[in-house]
Design a protein around this motif. Structure first.
Motif, mmCIF file in Angstrom:
data_model
loop_
_atom_site.group_PDB
_atom_site.id
_atom_site.type_symbol
_atom_site.label_atom_id
_atom_site.label_comp_id
_atom_site.label_asym_id
_atom_site.label_seq_id
_atom_site.Cartn_x
_atom_site.Cartn_y
_atom_site.Cartn_z
ATOM 1 N N ARG A 83 58.408 4.765 27.191
ATOM 2 C CA ARG A 83 57.936 5.604 26.084
ATOM 3 C C ARG A 83 59.008 5.715 24.998
ATOM 4 N N VAL A 84 60.259 5.872 25.413
ATOM 5 C CA VAL A 84 61.353 5.928 24.443
ATOM 6 C C VAL A 84 61.485 4.593 23.712
ATOM 7 N N ALA A 85 61.276 3.497 24.437
ATOM 8 C CA ALA A 85 61.336 2.171 23.810
ATOM 9 C C ALA A 85 60.248 2.026 22.741
ATOM 10 N N GLU A 86 59.086 2.593 23.000
ATOM 11 C CA GLU A 86 58.022 2.541 21.992
ATOM 12 C C GLU A 86 58.418 3.344 20.757
ATOM 13 N N VAL A 87 59.043 4.490 20.965
ATOM 14 C CA VAL A 87 59.544 5.275 19.840
ATOM 15 C C VAL A 87 60.566 4.467 19.050
ATOM 16 N N ALA A 88 61.435 3.760 19.760
ATOM 17 C CA ALA A 88 62.468 2.954 19.100
ATOM 18 C C ALA A 88 61.864 1.853 18.236
ATOM 19 N N SER A 89 60.694 1.383 18.613
ATOM 20 C CA SER A 89 60.030 0.342 17.814
ATOM 21 C C SER A 89 59.433 0.911 16.529
ATOM 22 N N LYS A 90 59.357 2.239 16.444
ATOM 23 C CA LYS A 90 58.743 2.885 15.281
ATOM 24 C C LYS A 90 59.735 3.681 14.438
ATOM 25 N N ILE A 91 60.783 4.207 15.075
ATOM 26 C CA ILE A 91 61.773 5.020 14.368
ATOM 27 C C ILE A 91 63.153 4.407 14.565
ATOM 28 N N PRO A 92 63.736 3.817 13.534
ATOM 29 C CA PRO A 92 65.054 3.187 13.678
ATOM 30 C C PRO A 92 66.150 4.213 13.952
ATOM 31 N N ALA A 93 67.074 3.856 14.848
ATOM 32 C CA ALA A 93 68.249 4.682 15.130
ATOM 33 C C ALA A 93 69.305 3.794 15.766
ATOM 34 N N ASP A 94 70.528 4.276 15.783
ATOM 35 C CA ASP A 94 71.626 3.532 16.402
ATOM 36 C C ASP A 94 71.718 3.799 17.900
ATOM 37 N N VAL A 95 71.330 5.010 18.298
ATOM 38 C CA VAL A 95 71.358 5.411 19.697
ATOM 39 C C VAL A 95 70.156 6.309 19.965
#
Length: 246
Positions: A83-95
């Protein structure tokens, strides 16, 4: 260093739970559990933003009502890390920092310790924390994971068995892995590209997927009295603690 990075706190909040359905919206002293988790995350100075990641419109609606940023993710995510990986695909961040949605008593300093750990070395691509078990029952309990690390502070293995086995000496401390994780974006991409390995399948501990594929996970010790809410009994315990101002 952390001030130069965008560090996103993600609270995975799944509505369906086998032992406590609707867990994120359970009332604790007048507010839903997800509100309490969001409030503690807001106290962490190292986080740039915090978002609730859910698969249910009821949680989205409650977050909107309470002014909590949220994002809809797939119902097909098998783990919180997916689920966090899906968020990462939508919201850019460094960590990306995973903050479990069922730990309303988690201390903000725990999350900050994790942020400090992963930002201390750009070669650390994933990190988590551990805390010492003090009750021998927890050590032998098959529902409580244990973790061991190598001499460089990287995780060797998670297991629900009491590891290591005390054959030569009883003079050993056993550790509980904390449910807070830190990921670089590329690590999350790798995670979702991998199949579940045989150890992850049998132990049902999601970070084993990275370990089984040779990804180093750095770990550090922290003191914490957090209580994970898995059952109605846990929920009542947390209600009591919060009502007493603890």
């Amino acid at each position: 260093m952390e001030n130069e990075l965008k560090i996103l706190g993600v609270i995975p909040s799944r509505f369906e739970s086998s032992r406590l359905p609707g867990k994120p919206l359970k009332d604790i002293c007048g507010k839903p559990m997800v509100w309490w988790v969001y409030q503690l995350a807001q106290k962490v100075k190292g986080l740039s933003d915090v978002v609730v990641a859910t698969d249910d419109t009821r949680i989205i609606d409650k977050c909107d009502e309470l002014g909590i940023p949220s994002i809809m993710t797939s119902k097909d995510c098998p783990t919180g890390t997916d689920r966090v990986a899906e968020v990462a695909s939508k919201i850019p961040a460094d960590v990306y920092i995973t903050i479990q949605g069922d730990e309303p008593l988690l201390e903000p300093h725990v999350i900050q310790t994790l942020i400090d750990l992963i930002t201390s070395d750009e070669n650390i691509v994933c990190a988590t924390l551990k805390t010492e078990y003090h009750n021998p029952v927890d050590v032998v309990n098959q529902t409580t994971p244990k973790v061991v690390e190598d001499t460089k502070g990287n995780i060797m293995l998670f297991s629900r068995a009491p590891i290591p086995y005390p054959k030569a000496s009883l003079n050993y401390k056993y550790y509980k892995p904390m449910g807070v994780y830190a990921f670089r974006p590329e690590t999350l991409k790798k995670y979702v590209s991998l199949d579940r390995g045989p150890i992850e399948k049998i132990e049902d501990i999601e970070l084993l997927r990275l370990i089984e594929n040779g990804v180093k996970i750095r770990i550090a010790e922290v003191f914490s009295n957090t209580v994970a809410v898995d059952t109605e009994k846990d929920l009542n315990r947390v209600r009591d603690i919060i009502s007493r101002g603890g």
